[in-house]
Design an enzyme around this catalytic site. Structure first.
Site, PDB file in Angstrom:
ATOM      1  CB  THR A  23       1.999  -3.964  -4.868  1.00  0.00           C
ATOM      2  OG1 THR A  23       0.686  -4.536  -4.730  1.00  0.00           O
ATOM      3  CG2 THR A  23       2.661  -3.916  -3.501  1.00  0.00           C
ATOM      4  CE1 TYR A  82       4.335  -6.921  -4.497  1.00  0.00           C
ATOM      5  CE2 TYR A  82       3.393  -8.927  -5.425  1.00  0.00           C
ATOM      6  CZ  TYR A  82       3.601  -8.085  -4.346  1.00  0.00           C
ATOM      7  OH  TYR A  82       3.056  -8.386  -3.125  1.00  0.00           O
ATOM      8  CG  HIS A 129       2.474  -5.406   1.692  1.00  0.00           C
ATOM      9  ND1 HIS A 129       2.785  -4.997   0.417  1.00  0.00           N
ATOM     10  CD2 HIS A 129       2.416  -6.749   1.622  1.00  0.00           C
ATOM     11  CE1 HIS A 129       2.938  -6.047  -0.383  1.00  0.00           C
ATOM     12  NE2 HIS A 129       2.704  -7.129   0.338  1.00  0.00           N
ATOM     13  CB  SER A 143      -2.165 -12.174  -5.793  1.00  0.00           C
ATOM     14  OG  SER A 143      -0.757 -12.122  -5.665  1.00  0.00           O
TER      15      SER A 143
END
Length: 366
Positions: free
Chosen positions: A162, A136, A257, A108
């Site tokens: 994402t 992101y 998600h 992540s």
């Protein structure tokens, strides 16, 4: 006497007992009334298998091919933030667990362990799965350039952008408990947006925060700035999947998600067939992956039968980590792997290529 842990539900119960109420709310919760969160699981369960018997299973294996490389298993750990909040082993333990089971890992952007440390642990392991980095969009393109350089230097093999969370979802459970991160736990590569008083009183959606949401032009720019293949995660519409691939994306990940952003979306098991159909028509070689609600090896099998090239598992791996560290996460992945191979054998599939829609009972009758 403590009951043995034999499935992912057991791991979930153990994790709830081990985590604080706030941590449990953050890791297990979903958006609003959590309808999509629950339906993600139920939709896979509602699909029925259609085995063939007396098939030749000799030489069977689970090897798959993604982005031009062969891997041991069509299963990856989905990106999840703040894993050191769940357990001190954190993302390092998760990466080791995934590598030990031949599964991939998507780290992540909001990792609580430096990306270089995670990659260094597993990058040289010849038996591991893919090592990808999720990010992101950063409105500051200079900061995005810097992040891309770090990701490439660390040895990650693909980027996962994402695209379904330009703003934070409405999560009731999380709002009740807050996010009291322990001392020393933070997103080490995350630069929070500017939420100064001038910004928070800005005009526009979500106090102006939506103004920084990425567009297709930003995706095209990003693809042109890196040597790594870029997959888009959060695709729920066939037209978006095709547009992403038209712009040069290497693949798409069908995802809502985990039900954490927008409630009452369809389950990913429901979304997957239409997206696969569109991708195969326009970009037949592009990989389609899926996450959301996978809790059994049969679910992984069903995902491939619906046309996915691989699946991602999120919360269950985190639950294993939460109560038993890297060993717990590895046990979750081992259970899924064993169940998946058992399903292949019991449905008459020696290889992944044998898994197709004919191994599911006709969908219209379910």
């Amino acid at each position: 006497m403590t009951q043995p842990i034999v499935n992912l539900q057991d791991h979930e119960q153990a994790a709830q007992a081990a985590l604080s109420e706030a941590a449990w709310a953050y890791f297990s919760g979903g958006a609003a009334d959590e309808i999509t969160l629950r339906h993600n699981v139920a939709a896979w369960q509602s699909l029925r298998l259609s085995p063939r018997v007396l098939q030749d299973l000799r030489g069977g294996h689970t090897r798959c091919r993604l982005l031009g490389r062969d891997w041991p298993m069509p299963l990856l750990v989905a990106p999840m933030a703040y894993q050191r909040w769940a357990h001190a082993d954190g993302e390092s333990g998760m990466a080791l667990a995934a590598a030990a089971q031949g599964c991939g890992m998507v780290l992540s952007h909001q990792t609580s362990t430096p990306m270089h440390d995670v990659a260094a642990l597993v990058a040289s392991d010849a038996e591991r799965g893919p090592l990808w980095f999720q990010l992101y969009w950063l409105a500051d393109r200079g900061a995005m350039h810097e992040l891309l350089a770090q990701v490439e230097a660390a040895g990650f093999e693909a980027l996962v952008l994402t695209v379904d969370a330009p703003v934070h979802g409405v999560r009731d459970r999380e709002r009740r408990h807050g996010m009291p991160l322990p001392e020393g736990v933070k997103a080490v590569h995350w630069k929070a947006p500017d939420n100064s008083p001038a910004k928070t009183h800005a005009q526009g959606l979500c106090a102006g925060l939506a103004d920084a949401a990425p567009t297709w032009a930003d995706v095209q720019w990003l693809i042109g700035q890196t040597r790594l293949p870029v997959l888009l995660k959060g695709i729920t519409h066939p037209q978006d999947a095709v547009q992403a691939l038209n712009l040069g994306a290497a693949g798409v990940i069908v995802s809502n998600h985990g039900g954490r952003v927008l409630d009452t979306l369809p389950a990913t098991a429901e979304l997957l067939p239409r997206i696969v159909q569109a991708v195969r028509q326009h970009h037949p070689q592009a990989p389609v992956l899926v996450d959301g609600g996978i809790r059994r090896g049969t679910d992984v099998f069903k995902a491939l039968a619906l046309g996915a090239d691989a699946a991602l598992i999120g919360r269950p791996a985190l639950y294993g980590l939460a109560h038993a560290g890297a060993r717990g996460a590895a046990h979750v992945l081992r259970l899924l792997r064993d169940e998946f191979e058992t399903t292949m054998a019991l449905t008459g599939c020696a290889h992944l290529q044998d898994i197709d829609i004919d191994r599911l009972w006709p969908l219209q009758t379910v």
